[in-house]
Enzyme design. Structure first.
Site, PDB file in Angstrom:
ATOM      1  N   ASP A 141       0.833  -1.204   0.000  1.00 37.15           N
ATOM      2  CA  ASP A 141       0.000   0.000   0.000  1.00 37.15           C
ATOM      3  C   ASP A 141       0.863   1.247   0.000  1.00 37.15           C
ATOM      4  OD1 ASP A 141      -2.611   1.397   2.150  1.00 37.15           O
ATOM      5  OD2 ASP A 141      -2.321   1.473  -0.027  1.00 37.15           O
ATOM      6  N   LYS A 144       2.913   3.397  -5.654  1.00 36.53           N
ATOM      7  CA  LYS A 144       2.388   2.375  -6.571  1.00 36.53           C
ATOM      8  C   LYS A 144       3.452   1.909  -7.560  1.00 36.53           C
ATOM      9  CE  LYS A 144      -0.853   3.325  -3.990  1.00 36.53           C
ATOM     10  NZ  LYS A 144      -0.811   2.563  -2.702  1.00 36.53           N
ATOM     11  N   ASP A 169      -3.222  -2.970  -2.531  1.00 38.12           N
ATOM     12  CA  ASP A 169      -4.273  -1.957  -2.557  1.00 38.12           C
ATOM     13  C   ASP A 169      -4.134  -1.100  -3.819  1.00 38.12           C
ATOM     14  OD1 ASP A 169      -5.245   0.914  -0.529  1.00 38.12           O
ATOM     15  OD2 ASP A 169      -6.461  -0.475  -1.710  1.00 38.12           O
ATOM     16  N   ASN A 170      -5.222  -0.452  -4.236  1.00 35.72           N
ATOM     17  CA  ASN A 170      -5.218   0.589  -5.281  1.00 35.72           C
ATOM     18  C   ASN A 170      -4.819   0.123  -6.677  1.00 35.72           C
ATOM     19  OD1 ASN A 170      -3.690   2.134  -2.610  1.00 35.72           O
ATOM     20  ND2 ASN A 170      -5.749   2.731  -3.260  1.00 35.72           N
ATOM     21  N   GLU A 199     -11.360   4.320  -1.027  1.00 34.88           N
ATOM     22  CA  GLU A 199     -11.806   4.624   0.343  1.00 34.88           C
ATOM     23  C   GLU A 199     -12.629   5.920   0.410  1.00 34.88           C
ATOM     24  OE1 GLU A 199      -8.722   3.772  -0.492  1.00 34.88           O
ATOM     25  OE2 GLU A 199      -7.252   5.255   0.075  1.00 34.88           O
TER      26      GLU A 199
HETATM   27  O1  LIG Z   1      -0.481   7.117  -2.939  1.00 32.94           O
HETATM   28  C1  LIG Z   1      -1.066   6.338  -2.193  1.00 32.94           C
HETATM   29  N1  LIG Z   1      -0.419   5.616  -1.306  1.00 32.94           N
HETATM   30  C2  LIG Z   1       1.008   5.792  -1.153  1.00 32.94           C
HETATM   31  C3  LIG Z   1       1.312   5.611   0.280  1.00 32.94           C
HETATM   32  C4  LIG Z   1       2.428   6.013   0.773  1.00 32.94           C
HETATM   33  C5  LIG Z   1       2.712   5.811   2.195  1.00 32.94           C
HETATM   34  O2  LIG Z   1       3.892   5.044   2.310  1.00 32.94           O
HETATM   35  C6  LIG Z   1       4.995   5.937   2.375  1.00 32.94           C
HETATM   36  S1  LIG Z   1       5.942   5.730   0.979  1.00 32.94           S
HETATM   37  C7  LIG Z   1       6.967   4.379   1.238  1.00 32.94           C
HETATM   38  C8  LIG Z   1       6.802   3.500   2.300  1.00 32.94           C
HETATM   39  C9  LIG Z   1       7.706   2.444   2.379  1.00 32.94           C
HETATM   40  N2  LIG Z   1       8.690   2.260   1.483  1.00 32.94           N
HETATM   41  C10 LIG Z   1       8.821   3.128   0.475  1.00 32.94           C
HETATM   42  C11 LIG Z   1       7.975   4.188   0.332  1.00 32.94           C
HETATM   43  C12 LIG Z   1       4.461   7.345   2.463  1.00 32.94           C
HETATM   44  O3  LIG Z   1       5.167   8.089   3.407  1.00 32.94           O
HETATM   45  C13 LIG Z   1       3.017   7.128   2.868  1.00 32.94           C
HETATM   46  O4  LIG Z   1       2.874   7.016   4.272  1.00 32.94           O
HETATM   47  C14 LIG Z   1      -2.535   6.215  -2.238  1.00 32.94           C
HETATM   48  C15 LIG Z   1      -3.233   7.183  -2.948  1.00 32.94           C
HETATM   49  C16 LIG Z   1      -4.617   7.121  -3.000  1.00 32.94           C
HETATM   50  N3  LIG Z   1      -5.336   8.140  -3.748  1.00 32.94           N
HETATM   51  O5  LIG Z   1      -6.543   8.034  -3.897  1.00 32.94           O
HETATM   52  O6  LIG Z   1      -4.632   9.068  -4.244  1.00 32.94           O
HETATM   53  C17 LIG Z   1      -5.333   6.109  -2.358  1.00 32.94           C
HETATM   54  C18 LIG Z   1      -4.628   5.138  -1.655  1.00 32.94           C
HETATM   55  O7  LIG Z   1      -5.285   4.114  -1.010  1.00 32.94           O
HETATM   56  C19 LIG Z   1      -3.231   5.174  -1.593  1.00 32.94           C
HETATM   57  O8  LIG Z   1      -2.594   4.173  -0.915  1.00 32.94           O
HETATM   58 MG   LIG Z   2      -3.943   2.559  -0.494  1.00 31.48          MG
END
Ligand SMILES: O=C(NC/C=C/[C@H]1O[C@@H](Sc2ccncc2)[C@H](O)[C@@H]1O)c1cc([N+](=O)[O-])cc(O)c1O
Ligand SMILES: [Mg+2]
Length: 214
Positions: A141, A144, A169-170, A199
């Protein structure tokens, strides 16, 4: 001075949830994100699918990539049997600090190890740092465009075993098209798509479950 969204989510948990009650933490975050401000937690619809997959696998070792505020870490950890462990990887220190507090508030901190850093750096260290031989369940998650490289890295590091379940996810929104292409055309995985919605919205999204065949 301006607070961050994760800080506001922590405040909502401290205000509306019961300390030590993971279900009330999950409900408080979902209520806040439905009625006050959207946030990228897996949410309650996809979260119920996550719950059913975790309950079916009943994993002893879990890896989560992308902790964010800890919503899915709480969802997963609350279902784990005694002695089982969730390792969750978060890149952003400020977000990790909030997630730690939300995980502790839910009372499931003994089942969760939050590691700060990037998945690409940390996956190769899992065996030496945490004594992991392989993961039973992996929840993707995070960024992406990291789903494919990190899946390949998990394979190369021998962290998958026959039957390991990956749940992503996603895969529709924001989308992980390269991941779907990789995992669905790979005879080392058996995949199934679970349709749902992004979500807290009516936008189409879903989870891809893939079993590593060894
Ligand atoms: O971008 C999305 N998720 C990226 C999540 C990123 C999370 O993980 C780390 S990155 C990391 C963590 C560990 N290792 C490397 C990088 C970031 O600091 C954040 O806490 C997302 C976007 C949407 N949306 O609708 O835009 C909906 C969703 O459900 C999503 O999950
Ligand atoms: Mg997500």
């Amino acid at each position: 001075t301006q607070t961050t969204r994760p800080q506001r989510i922590l405040k909502a948990v401290q205000k509306n949830a019961t300390k030590g009650d993971p279900d009330s933490v999950i409900s408080a975050i979902d209520h806040y994100c439905k009625h006050s401000e959207w946030a990228m937690n897996v949410g309650d619809e996809k979260g119920s699918i996550l719950d059913s997959v975790v309950s079916e696998v009943n994993p002893s070792t879990v890896l989560e990539l992308g902790t964010y505020c800890g919503y899915s870490a709480v969802r997963i950890a609350r279902l784990l049997s005694p002695g089982s462990k969730l390792i969750t990887v978060e890149f952003n220190p400020a977000i990790a600090a909030i997630a730690k507090q939300i995980i502790a508030y839910a009372g499931i901190q003994d089942k969760v190890t939050l590691v700060e850093g990037s998945s690409g750096d940390l996956i190769p260290k899992m065996k030496e740092c945490f004594g992991i031989t392989s993961f039973d369940f992996i929840f993707l998650d995070h960024w992406k465009d990291r789903y494919v490289p990190d899946t390949k890295l998990l394979e190369e590091c021998g962290l998958l075993r026959k039957g390991t379940v990956l749940l992503a996810d996603n895969v529709i929104c924001p989308g992980a098209p390269e991941y779907l292409k990789y995992i669905r055309n790979n005879r080392r995985y058996e995949s199934r798509y679970y349709p749902a919605h992004l979500e807290y919205t009516k936008v189409e999204d879903g989870l891809e479950k893939s079993i590593f065949l060894g």
